[in-house]
Write a protein that holds these residues in place. Structure first.
Motif, PDB file in Angstrom:
ATOM      1  N   SER A   1     -31.338 -13.246 -61.882  1.00 29.78           N
ATOM      2  CA  SER A   1     -30.145 -12.860 -61.138  1.00 29.78           C
ATOM      3  C   SER A   1     -29.436 -14.109 -60.659  1.00 29.78           C
ATOM      4  O   SER A   1     -30.078 -15.082 -60.241  1.00 29.78           O
ATOM      5  CB  SER A   1     -30.531 -11.979 -59.933  1.00 29.78           C
TER       6      SER A   1
ATOM      7  N   ASP B   1     -21.393  -1.839 -63.418  1.00 32.22           N
ATOM      8  CA  ASP B   1     -21.885  -2.192 -62.085  1.00 32.22           C
ATOM      9  C   ASP B   1     -22.164  -0.966 -61.216  1.00 32.22           C
ATOM     10  O   ASP B   1     -23.142  -0.937 -60.467  1.00 32.22           O
ATOM     11  CB  ASP B   1     -20.881  -3.114 -61.379  1.00 32.22           C
ATOM     12  N   SER B   2     -21.302   0.040 -61.324  1.00 27.84           N
ATOM     13  CA  SER B   2     -21.493   1.247 -60.509  1.00 27.84           C
ATOM     14  C   SER B   2     -22.761   1.995 -60.914  1.00 27.84           C
ATOM     15  O   SER B   2     -23.467   2.556 -60.065  1.00 27.84           O
ATOM     16  CB  SER B   2     -20.281   2.173 -60.638  1.00 27.84           C
TER      17      SER B   2
ATOM     18  N   THR C   1     -30.945  -4.393 -59.608  1.00 23.44           N
ATOM     19  CA  THR C   1     -30.441  -5.603 -58.961  1.00 23.44           C
ATOM     20  C   THR C   1     -30.614  -6.849 -59.817  1.00 23.44           C
ATOM     21  O   THR C   1     -30.054  -7.896 -59.498  1.00 23.44           O
ATOM     22  CB  THR C   1     -31.147  -5.829 -57.619  1.00 23.44           C
TER      23      THR C   1
ATOM     24  N   ALA D   1     -25.416   0.542 -62.348  1.00 21.90           N
ATOM     25  CA  ALA D   1     -26.524  -0.299 -61.899  1.00 21.90           C
ATOM     26  C   ALA D   1     -26.836  -0.013 -60.435  1.00 21.90           C
ATOM     27  O   ALA D   1     -28.007   0.109 -60.042  1.00 21.90           O
ATOM     28  CB  ALA D   1     -26.180  -1.772 -62.102  1.00 21.90           C
ATOM     29  N   ASP D   2     -25.803   0.119 -59.617  1.00 17.77           N
ATOM     30  CA  ASP D   2     -25.993   0.465 -58.204  1.00 17.77           C
ATOM     31  C   ASP D   2     -26.619   1.847 -58.075  1.00 17.77           C
ATOM     32  O   ASP D   2     -27.486   2.080 -57.229  1.00 17.77           O
ATOM     33  CB  ASP D   2     -24.665   0.428 -57.459  1.00 17.77           C
TER      34      ASP D   2
ATOM     35  N   GLU E   1     -18.842  -2.841 -68.061  1.00 16.57           N
ATOM     36  CA  GLU E   1     -18.448  -2.669 -66.656  1.00 16.57           C
ATOM     37  C   GLU E   1     -19.316  -1.611 -65.975  1.00 16.57           C
ATOM     38  O   GLU E   1     -18.832  -0.689 -65.337  1.00 16.57           O
ATOM     39  CB  GLU E   1     -16.963  -2.306 -66.564  1.00 16.57           C
TER      40      GLU E   1
ATOM     41  N   PHE F   1     -23.450  -5.371 -67.083  1.00 11.00           N
ATOM     42  CA  PHE F   1     -22.902  -5.385 -65.718  1.00 11.00           C
ATOM     43  C   PHE F   1     -23.005  -6.798 -65.135  1.00 11.00           C
ATOM     44  O   PHE F   1     -23.656  -7.670 -65.694  1.00 11.00           O
ATOM     45  CB  PHE F   1     -23.613  -4.363 -64.820  1.00 11.00           C
ATOM     46  N   ASN F   2     -22.326  -7.000 -64.019  1.00  5.96           N
ATOM     47  CA  ASN F   2     -22.327  -8.298 -63.324  1.00  5.96           C
ATOM     48  C   ASN F   2     -21.928  -9.421 -64.284  1.00  5.96           C
ATOM     49  O   ASN F   2     -22.523 -10.499 -64.285  1.00  5.96           O
ATOM     50  CB  ASN F   2     -23.703  -8.570 -62.719  1.00  5.96           C
TER      51      ASN F   2
END
Length: 210
Positions: A4, A163-164, A172, A166-167, A161, A137-138
């Motif tokens: 990360s 990210d949502s 993480t 992944a959340d 895209e 993502f990220n």
């Protein structure tokens, strides 16, 4: 192993626990005899062993021991994303099929390391109903996840895209791989980066055996 850009090393509380235990052990020792001291030491040692047993048992149950029919798996959360061509992919549309989701990023070296292992499993199970999809993502600005996967010889499609999502799944770090069975249950979430890990094969076998 996960990677990360904003990863941080957590500090252990072992020293605090040690100080607390030592303080408790020192209270009143001057007023008891040697037998009482030895008995107190035995009790404290036994308590520590019990706590360690509970801790490690819980950790194993949460990861490596989930491939059992007795475990009540949580339902995977529905989502919809697009790929680089604008094609929509929805988890709900793949209901009844085992699904493997590979969360990754183009800048992640451990993702690149893992991906040949996932591609090997995908190709080995083309005759099954297994679905394998990547979610990028990220990402850095200007990244082209689809082109990167293609250049690496990967046949799986990637959504972008993400990210949502992944959340939504509590992801993480990268790589993170999620295994969902035909009942739509999340049976395993792993951060393994070893492409030859036998656990990956075992997870696929578990999905296809249900």
């Amino acid at each position: 192993m996960t990677y990360s850009k904003d990863s941080a090393v957590s500090q252990t509380s072992a020293s605090v626990l040690k100080c607390s235990v030592n303080s408790s052990a020192d209270i009143g020792l001057s007023s008891v005899n040697l037998l009482h001291r030895e008995l107190l030491g035995v009790v404290m040692t036994f308590s520590t062993l019990v706590l360690l047993l509970v801790f490690f048992s819980a950790g194993v149950h949460a990861d490596d021991s989930q491939f059992t029919p007795e475990y009540q798996f949580p339902q995977a959360k529905p989502f919809t994303l697009n790929d680089a061509q604008g094609n929509e992919w929805s988890l709900a549309e793949h209901a009844g099929k085992p699904v493997v989701i590979h969360f990754w990023a183009t800048w992640c070296p451990y993702c690149k390391k893992l991906q040949p292992g996932l591609e090997r499993l995908r190709l080995a199970n083309l005759d099954s109903d297994l679905e394998m999809i990547a979610i990028s993502f990220n990402e850095d600005k200007g990244a082209e996840p689809a082109e990167v996967l293609k250049s690496r010889g990967m046949g799986m499609n990637t959504l972008i895209e993400g990210d949502s999502v992944a959340d939504l799944y509590g992801v993480t770090g990268t790589p993170t791989t999620v295994f969902i069975n035909r009942a739509g249950q999340l049976v395993w979430l792993t951060r393994i980066s070893d492409p030859d890990s036998p656990k990956l094969d075992q997870a696929i076998e578990f999905l296809l055996s249900e």
